[in-house]
Design an enzyme around this catalytic site. Structure first.
Site, PDB file in Angstrom:
ATOM      1  N   ARG A 153       0.896  -1.135   0.183  1.00  0.00           N
ATOM      2  CA  ARG A 153      -0.020  -0.021  -0.107  1.00  0.00           C
ATOM      3  C   ARG A 153       0.656   1.173  -0.035  1.00  0.00           C
ATOM      4  NH1 ARG A 153      -3.998  -3.145   4.045  1.00  0.00           N
ATOM      5  NH2 ARG A 153      -1.997  -3.455   4.810  1.00  0.00           N
ATOM      6  N   ARG A 174       6.663  -9.899  -4.829  1.00  0.00           N
ATOM      7  CA  ARG A 174       6.548 -11.484  -4.975  1.00  0.00           C
ATOM      8  C   ARG A 174       5.956 -12.121  -6.053  1.00  0.00           C
ATOM      9  NH1 ARG A 174       5.373 -12.337   1.446  1.00  0.00           N
ATOM     10  NH2 ARG A 174       4.385 -10.364   0.856  1.00  0.00           N
ATOM     11  N   ILE A 229      12.245   4.183   3.269  1.00  0.00           N
ATOM     12  CA  ILE A 229      11.232   4.539   4.259  1.00  0.00           C
ATOM     13  C   ILE A 229      10.453   3.286   4.954  1.00  0.00           C
ATOM     14  CG2 ILE A 229      10.659   6.645   3.449  1.00  0.00           C
ATOM     15  CD1 ILE A 229       8.544   3.599   2.500  1.00  0.00           C
ATOM     16  N   ARG A 231      12.305  -0.232   6.972  1.00  0.00           N
ATOM     17  CA  ARG A 231      13.041  -0.511   8.162  1.00  0.00           C
ATOM     18  C   ARG A 231      14.490  -0.429   7.964  1.00  0.00           C
ATOM     19  NH1 ARG A 231       9.025   0.627  10.662  1.00  0.00           N
ATOM     20  NH2 ARG A 231       8.157  -0.559  12.187  1.00  0.00           N
ATOM     21  N   GLU A 260      18.367   2.770  15.504  1.00  0.00           N
ATOM     22  CA  GLU A 260      17.961   4.081  15.720  1.00  0.00           C
ATOM     23  C   GLU A 260      17.481   4.178  17.313  1.00  0.00           C
ATOM     24  OE1 GLU A 260      14.142   4.261  13.823  1.00  0.00           O
ATOM     25  OE2 GLU A 260      15.106   3.520  11.882  1.00  0.00           O
ATOM     26  N   HIS A 278      13.324   9.269  11.204  1.00  0.00           N
ATOM     27  CA  HIS A 278      12.042   8.174  11.396  1.00  0.00           C
ATOM     28  C   HIS A 278      11.094   8.785  11.709  1.00  0.00           C
ATOM     29  CE1 HIS A 278      10.947   3.771  11.825  1.00  0.00           C
ATOM     30  NE2 HIS A 278       9.862   4.475  11.237  1.00  0.00           N
TER      31      HIS A 278
END
Lengths: 312, 312
Positions: A153, A174, A229, A231, A260, A278
């Protein structure tokens, strides 16, 4: 009787909203669970969770009547869903409400990186513009070729925006998806080789660890810019730092990092990297929507109703 | 025999390209015209012009056989077109080739301003993220209401991009235009009152001087953000600075200013302003295309062919 336990660094406003609905008990982090007495832990049926510290079998076993872990955030890689499954604990997250903001930060980092907007700002603000003339020419962003790694999304929101920048859109997923003519690649290395900007919008967790491997990074080439954006874990950060330092790729825009907020200080020395702390979902509007969705999941659970956004 | 006179701050690459085609004479600025002897000035039939210093009747009268002023840039407000008309001098500019880059900077400034990307970057790079926690929440950009002042070719490029950010698009133009359902305002004050972001994409020159008036700025209100990629002259800068300093509007993103590059130092003290050093068209790709279009106009003039992008 405490039914809801709130764990993590919530704002005062969020705490007030949670208290209005649930009369909860607050803990700063999962490491504080052991400090609760047995009776208090036995009372807990739902956890509101915020943070990136692991919440796994050991934490769950301290809460014998736990039935729900409601995560604040779309990424729930801190929560061991297999362990939750084994204990018949449901997990929810906060998808969709943050897609727009995260996509905005991705596009913002692309524009800042390509157009060197932060350096250009510093050039003007330092007086160099007046003293030493125009800022150096940089790189056109519109019309670039972009590869989206993970067309979920958020990836799709990013691609939709970049289509308005007349970009040639490629993607990895995938399986091939229904798109308006975007180019599918089943091999992330070939995707990286085909594009200028490579945007990482994968789900986090073990399955995608170092998915952006040393080989993928090498395939980007000297014009390549990595945008992440998702991980920090999705990228081989050692390989990325080496490539950036040696200018084997053109640059990066990173909202996420390993460890982080104690990120590798080598990033600070790199002028060709746009660093964000983040803050993808970090707007007043979106954080309020995330907090609301988390509360709605908890309320549904306590009422015995269907969860709104269940993960498992 | 010098037929082409090149005036302005051209790069070495641009000078080499011009020399390959025209064997021109180079001057740093129009103030150097008087230093040429009569014979050299009489030889000049075409001027390649780059810069923002006025080029008017006085300069034209120093070049008695001038037939063309080919401007580098889409904005030709430095050139007195009425004076050129009176002397049967044609003027050309470099439209369209820079629309994308300028629109990119407009969108980049909106994202940087709303999401406080430069402050967030400084927060991370200074170590504050690790020491003092998350950067503060800021403002959602997607879904905002935006007003485009001047729906010419650049304004439309900006609007097309912002449509992909799900924005409610309003615009001012001298007359209503064919759009995909965007809202037309004949009154710029009412436009300013209706929107969050007000984007100035007007043509420069006397007709639009201070078009963004004190009244327009006041109508923006405390959530209003002014974005200017046109010319410093289009905005009442004194009123803008007052509104920004008093926080009567939320902020600004400015690529253009009065008295560039010696801009008003009051801007430097404002954290809520994204400053860019007039780099809207400042990419390697676009500047090459602008230089090519300028050369093509001059070549067409010398060959007696139709000019590609005549202004008058």
């Amino acid at each position: 009787m405490t039914k809801t336990l709130v764990i993590g660094g919530y704002s005062d406003g969020d705490k007030a909203d949670l208290s209005r609905t649930f009369d909860p008990l607050f803990l700063a982090g999962p490491e504080d669970l052991a400090g609760l007495d047995d009776a208090a832990r036995a009372d807990v049926t739902a956890v509101a969770y915020k943070g990136h510290k692991p919440f796994g079998a050991a934490q769950m076993d301290l809460l014998p009547n736990l039935g729900l872990i409601a995560n604040y955030g779309v990424g729930y890689d801190a929560i061991d869903v297999d362990a939750a499954d084994a204990r018949q604990i449901k997990v929810t997250n906060t998808p969709d409400v943050l897609n727009d903001d995260v996509a905005d930060i991705a596009v913002g980092m692309m524009l800042c990186q390509g157009r060197e907007m932060m350096q250009a700002s510093a050039w003007a603000r330092s007086g160099n513009w007046a003293k030493n003339g125009e800022y150096r020419l940089n790189r056109k962003v519109t019309g670039s070729t972009v590869g989206i790694l993970g067309l979920g999304r958020i990836g799709r929101e990013i691609a939709n925006r970049l289509a308005a920048f007349k970009m040639d859109i490629h993607y990895y997923a995938r399986s091939e998806k229904d798109t308006p003519g975007w180019t599918y690649h089943s091999d992330p290395v070939k995707l990286a080789a085909a594009v200028d900007f490579l945007v990482v919008a994968l789900v986090g967790g073990k399955d995608t660890e170092k998915f952006v491997s040393r080989e993928v990074i090498a395939a980007m080439g000297p014009r390549g810019v990595l945008i992440n954006i998702s991980r920090g874990t999705t990228v081989d950060e050692a390989a990325l730092l080496e490539a950036l330092e040696a200018k084997k790729i053109a640059g990066a825009g990173l909202d996420v990092f390993l460890n982080e907020p104690d990120i590798d200080p080598r990033f600070y020395a790199l002028e060709n990297v746009v660093i964000q702390p983040h803050q993808g979902s970090g707007t007043v509007e979106t954080r309020a929507a995330m907090a609301q969705l988390q509360r709605d999941n908890i309320a549904a659970f306590h009422a015995g109703e269907a969860l709104l956004t269940a993960v498992n």
